[in-house]
Design a protein around this motif. Sequence first.
Motif, PDB file in Angstrom:
ATOM      1  N   PRO A 228      27.204  17.549  69.456  1.00 49.35           N
ATOM      2  CA  PRO A 228      27.446  18.499  70.548  1.00 49.35           C
ATOM      3  C   PRO A 228      27.181  19.955  70.191  1.00 49.35           C
ATOM      4  CG  PRO A 228      29.517  17.820  69.562  1.00 49.35           C
ATOM      5  CD  PRO A 228      28.455  17.009  68.899  1.00 49.35           C
ATOM      6  N   ILE A 229      27.066  20.250  68.899  1.00 53.52           N
ATOM      7  CA  ILE A 229      26.911  21.649  68.472  1.00 53.52           C
ATOM      8  C   ILE A 229      25.503  21.862  67.929  1.00 53.52           C
ATOM      9  CG2 ILE A 229      27.799  23.455  66.956  1.00 53.52           C
ATOM     10  CD1 ILE A 229      30.421  21.718  66.848  1.00 53.52           C
ATOM     11  N   HIS A 230      24.722  22.683  68.622  1.00 51.81           N
ATOM     12  CA  HIS A 230      23.361  23.004  68.197  1.00 51.81           C
ATOM     13  C   HIS A 230      23.304  24.498  67.883  1.00 51.81           C
ATOM     14  CE1 HIS A 230      21.243  19.328  70.198  1.00 51.81           C
ATOM     15  NE2 HIS A 230      22.471  19.027  69.790  1.00 51.81           N
ATOM     16  N   ILE A 231      22.882  24.823  66.678  1.00 50.97           N
ATOM     17  CA  ILE A 231      22.810  26.229  66.265  1.00 50.97           C
ATOM     18  C   ILE A 231      21.380  26.546  65.844  1.00 50.97           C
ATOM     19  CG2 ILE A 231      23.670  27.985  64.693  1.00 50.97           C
ATOM     20  CD1 ILE A 231      26.261  26.484  64.447  1.00 50.97           C
ATOM     21  N   ASP A 232      20.787  27.556  66.476  1.00 48.28           N
ATOM     22  CA  ASP A 232      19.441  27.998  66.137  1.00 48.28           C
ATOM     23  C   ASP A 232      19.513  29.155  65.149  1.00 48.28           C
ATOM     24  OD1 ASP A 232      17.943  26.217  67.728  1.00 48.28           O
ATOM     25  OD2 ASP A 232      18.383  27.398  69.519  1.00 48.28           O
ATOM     26  N   PHE A 233      18.740  29.049  64.075  1.00 48.69           N
ATOM     27  CA  PHE A 233      18.684  30.076  63.043  1.00 48.69           C
ATOM     28  C   PHE A 233      17.367  30.841  63.205  1.00 48.69           C
ATOM     29  CE2 PHE A 233      21.920  27.339  61.574  1.00 48.69           C
ATOM     30  CZ  PHE A 233      22.689  28.021  60.636  1.00 48.69           C
ATOM     31  N   PRO A 234      17.426  32.067  63.719  1.00 45.87           N
ATOM     32  CA  PRO A 234      16.185  32.824  63.949  1.00 45.87           C
ATOM     33  C   PRO A 234      15.587  33.324  62.640  1.00 45.87           C
ATOM     34  CG  PRO A 234      18.089  34.197  64.415  1.00 45.87           C
ATOM     35  CD  PRO A 234      18.625  32.831  64.102  1.00 45.87           C
ATOM     36  N   ASP A 235      14.280  33.607  62.680  1.00 39.19           N
ATOM     37  CA  ASP A 235      13.647  34.262  61.542  1.00 39.19           C
ATOM     38  C   ASP A 235      14.208  35.679  61.416  1.00 39.19           C
ATOM     39  OD1 ASP A 235      12.100  32.046  61.082  1.00 39.19           O
ATOM     40  OD2 ASP A 235      10.342  32.808  62.143  1.00 39.19           O
ATOM     41  N   TYR A 236      14.219  36.197  60.196  1.00 39.94           N
ATOM     42  CA  TYR A 236      14.712  37.549  59.970  1.00 39.94           C
ATOM     43  C   TYR A 236      13.684  38.577  60.433  1.00 39.94           C
ATOM     44  CZ  TYR A 236      18.363  35.510  57.023  1.00 39.94           C
ATOM     45  OH  TYR A 236      19.442  34.789  56.574  1.00 39.94           O
ATOM     46  N   THR A 237      14.170  39.710  60.917  1.00 39.22           N
ATOM     47  CA  THR A 237      13.296  40.817  61.289  1.00 39.22           C
ATOM     48  C   THR A 237      12.859  41.557  60.027  1.00 39.22           C
ATOM     49  OG1 THR A 237      15.107  42.410  61.494  1.00 39.22           O
ATOM     50  CG2 THR A 237      14.579  41.075  63.447  1.00 39.22           C
ATOM     51  N   LEU A 238      11.928  42.475  60.179  1.00 39.84           N
ATOM     52  CA  LEU A 238      11.451  43.257  59.035  1.00 39.84           C
ATOM     53  C   LEU A 238      12.600  44.035  58.392  1.00 39.84           C
ATOM     54  CD1 LEU A 238       9.264  44.441  57.210  1.00 39.84           C
ATOM     55  CD2 LEU A 238       8.775  46.124  59.011  1.00 39.84           C
ATOM     56  N   ASP A 239      13.416  44.695  59.209  1.00 45.45           N
ATOM     57  CA  ASP A 239      14.530  45.474  58.655  1.00 45.45           C
ATOM     58  C   ASP A 239      15.536  44.577  57.939  1.00 45.45           C
ATOM     59  OD1 ASP A 239      13.526  47.898  59.505  1.00 45.45           O
ATOM     60  OD2 ASP A 239      14.627  47.895  61.394  1.00 45.45           O
ATOM     61  N   GLU A 240      15.769  43.389  58.467  1.00 48.32           N
ATOM     62  CA  GLU A 240      16.690  42.455  57.816  1.00 48.32           C
ATOM     63  C   GLU A 240      16.130  41.964  56.487  1.00 48.32           C
ATOM     64  OE1 GLU A 240      18.791  40.665  61.888  1.00 48.32           O
ATOM     65  OE2 GLU A 240      17.138  39.598  60.917  1.00 48.32           O
ATOM     66  N   LEU A 241      14.820  41.712  56.443  1.00 46.85           N
ATOM     67  CA  LEU A 241      14.203  41.292  55.183  1.00 46.85           C
ATOM     68  C   LEU A 241      14.296  42.403  54.136  1.00 46.85           C
ATOM     69  CD1 LEU A 241      10.986  39.484  56.513  1.00 46.85           C
ATOM     70  CD2 LEU A 241      13.022  38.415  55.530  1.00 46.85           C
ATOM     71  N   LEU A 242      14.102  43.635  54.564  1.00 44.94           N
ATOM     72  CA  LEU A 242      14.243  44.769  53.647  1.00 44.94           C
ATOM     73  C   LEU A 242      15.670  44.867  53.116  1.00 44.94           C
ATOM     74  CD1 LEU A 242      12.151  47.564  55.407  1.00 44.94           C
ATOM     75  CD2 LEU A 242      11.825  46.745  53.070  1.00 44.94           C
ATOM     76  N   ALA A 243      16.636  44.681  54.004  1.00 43.70           N
ATOM     77  CA  ALA A 243      18.044  44.740  53.592  1.00 43.70           C
ATOM     78  C   ALA A 243      18.366  43.627  52.598  1.00 43.70           C
ATOM     79  CB  ALA A 243      18.946  44.642  54.817  1.00 43.70           C
ATOM     80  N   ILE A 244      17.816  42.432  52.829  1.00 39.21           N
ATOM     81  CA  ILE A 244      18.032  41.309  51.918  1.00 39.21           C
ATOM     82  C   ILE A 244      17.432  41.631  50.553  1.00 39.21           C
ATOM     83  CG2 ILE A 244      17.382  38.914  51.440  1.00 39.21           C
ATOM     84  CD1 ILE A 244      17.561  38.445  54.491  1.00 39.21           C
ATOM     85  N   GLY A 245      16.207  42.186  50.545  1.00 36.75           N
ATOM     86  CA  GLY A 245      15.560  42.545  49.287  1.00 36.75           C
ATOM     87  C   GLY A 245      16.350  43.575  48.512  1.00 36.75           C
ATOM     88  N   ASN A 246      16.839  44.602  49.203  1.00 38.31           N
ATOM     89  CA  ASN A 246      17.636  45.641  48.539  1.00 38.31           C
ATOM     90  C   ASN A 246      18.942  45.081  48.000  1.00 38.31           C
ATOM     91  OD1 ASN A 246      16.450  48.470  48.695  1.00 38.31           O
ATOM     92  ND2 ASN A 246      16.147  47.802  50.801  1.00 38.31           N
ATOM     93  N   LEU A 247      19.548  44.156  48.747  1.00 38.50           N
ATOM     94  CA  LEU A 247      20.798  43.544  48.293  1.00 38.50           C
ATOM     95  C   LEU A 247      20.568  42.706  47.038  1.00 38.50           C
ATOM     96  CD1 LEU A 247      23.788  43.264  49.052  1.00 38.50           C
ATOM     97  CD2 LEU A 247      23.180  41.214  50.349  1.00 38.50           C
ATOM     98  N   MET A 248      19.464  41.960  47.012  1.00 40.49           N
ATOM     99  CA  MET A 248      19.137  41.151  45.833  1.00 40.49           C
ATOM    100  C   MET A 248      18.919  42.031  44.615  1.00 40.49           C
ATOM    101  SD  MET A 248      16.512  38.309  47.400  1.00 40.49           S
ATOM    102  CE  MET A 248      17.091  37.010  48.511  1.00 40.49           C
ATOM    103  N   LEU A 249      18.220  43.139  44.792  1.00 42.83           N
ATOM    104  CA  LEU A 249      17.973  44.051  43.671  1.00 42.83           C
ATOM    105  C   LEU A 249      19.267  44.716  43.204  1.00 42.83           C
ATOM    106  CD1 LEU A 249      14.646  45.687  44.905  1.00 42.83           C
ATOM    107  CD2 LEU A 249      14.931  44.298  42.845  1.00 42.83           C
ATOM    108  N   LYS A 250      20.097  45.125  44.155  1.00 45.89           N
ATOM    109  CA  LYS A 250      21.358  45.777  43.798  1.00 45.89           C
ATOM    110  C   LYS A 250      22.261  44.850  42.998  1.00 45.89           C
ATOM    111  CE  LYS A 250      25.308  48.195  45.837  1.00 45.89           C
ATOM    112  NZ  LYS A 250      25.960  48.637  47.099  1.00 45.89           N
ATOM    113  N   SER A 251      22.276  43.563  43.372  1.00 46.26           N
ATOM    114  CA  SER A 251      23.122  42.603  42.669  1.00 46.26           C
ATOM    115  C   SER A 251      22.665  42.399  41.228  1.00 46.26           C
ATOM    116  CB  SER A 251      23.133  41.264  43.403  1.00 46.26           C
ATOM    117  OG  SER A 251      21.855  40.646  43.349  1.00 46.26           O
ATOM    118  N   ARG A 252      21.395  42.746  40.950  1.00 44.39           N
ATOM    119  CA  ARG A 252      20.854  42.618  39.592  1.00 44.39           C
ATOM    120  C   ARG A 252      20.771  43.967  38.883  1.00 44.39           C
ATOM    121  NH1 ARG A 252      15.831  38.324  40.431  1.00 44.39           N
ATOM    122  NH2 ARG A 252      16.893  36.955  41.905  1.00 44.39           N
ATOM    123  N   GLN A 253      21.323  44.993  39.497  1.00 52.01           N
ATOM    124  CA  GLN A 253      21.324  46.360  38.950  1.00 52.01           C
ATOM    125  C   GLN A 253      19.916  46.926  38.842  1.00 52.01           C
ATOM    126  OE1 GLN A 253      23.889  45.861  35.374  1.00 52.01           O
ATOM    127  NE2 GLN A 253      25.328  47.203  36.452  1.00 52.01           N
TER     128      GLN A 253
END
Length: 323
Positions: A228-253
């Motif tokens: 009964p529960i259907h969840i759609d996972f959208p592709d990330y936008t450009l700004d979201e991909l940039l934020a993910i990249g910065n977060l990954m780099l920050k976590s590795r110093q």
Amino acid sequence: MTIRVTFRPDNHQPPVIQTPLPTEHAHTSTPATEQVGVGRIRKHNLSSIEKDKEKIAEILDELESFIGLVTVKRLIRDLQAYVEIQKRRAQEKLIAEPLVLHMIFRGNPGTGKTTVARLVGRLFKEMGVLQKGHIIECERADLVGEYIGHTAQKTREQLKKALGGVLFIDEAYSLARGGEKDFGKEAIDALVKAMEDNKDNLVLILAGYRQEMEWFLQTNPGLRSRFPIHIDFPDYTLDELLAIGNLMLKSRQYELTPEAQGALRFHLQNLLNTHPYAGNARLVRNLIEKTVRKQAVRLFQKSSSSREELIQILPVDISLEET
């Protein structure tokens, strides 16, 4: 001996089961002692309730920390509200809807489906829906055997591991690709049976590409109503991909210079324009890992490096080659 079930007013907890003291202790204990004991039990229960509230809050905070996934976050919170309200209705002896929580996750690879499935298992455990809340991740090869009878055995093994938690099947549509004579149909039948037999102690999540999952549900008319529960996972936008990249780099110093920030944006935009499924975190992770390696090669050519140099990522470190 009578066991009393008390439905507590707090909505984050299952009923509290209180077992009375054996008869011989009841005769020797004074009323004052009994009251002290009850007080201790209540204090203990209250402490447990508060701890579970904190755990649920921590899980939901973790959900909110995910970049993007706005619709997914809202649906998960809707699920939490639905479960809690059904528990309240049951406590008031009102008719409660059955908690059928099997789900379909639709989206491209790297859009957070597995991560959210793990979080759902932990959340349902703290809410008292699942006993363990763990997740068993599998795919067609883990369920489908090579001869008659082998598939049912393999599928039951995975289901047994998942009891009390979540069984997450990625690329679930592959179970129906072989047609009627394929062993994948046997796996589907075993899964459907297990969903009925263990409906109070198992959540089944089927995941895959959006179009393929829609086709999969059409191959078996009974499947759609069981999920009964259907969840759609959208592709990330450009700004979201940039934020993910910065977060990954920050976590590795590591840290991008302003120029490197612009270079990363440029490369990600090119990827979005040329790859149909580029909007996912997996691609960003690959790009970041390659960037870190290139920075290491650049710095290795020097006899020494300052702390700032070890942290900074320059435009020359970012490349689309082999990404």
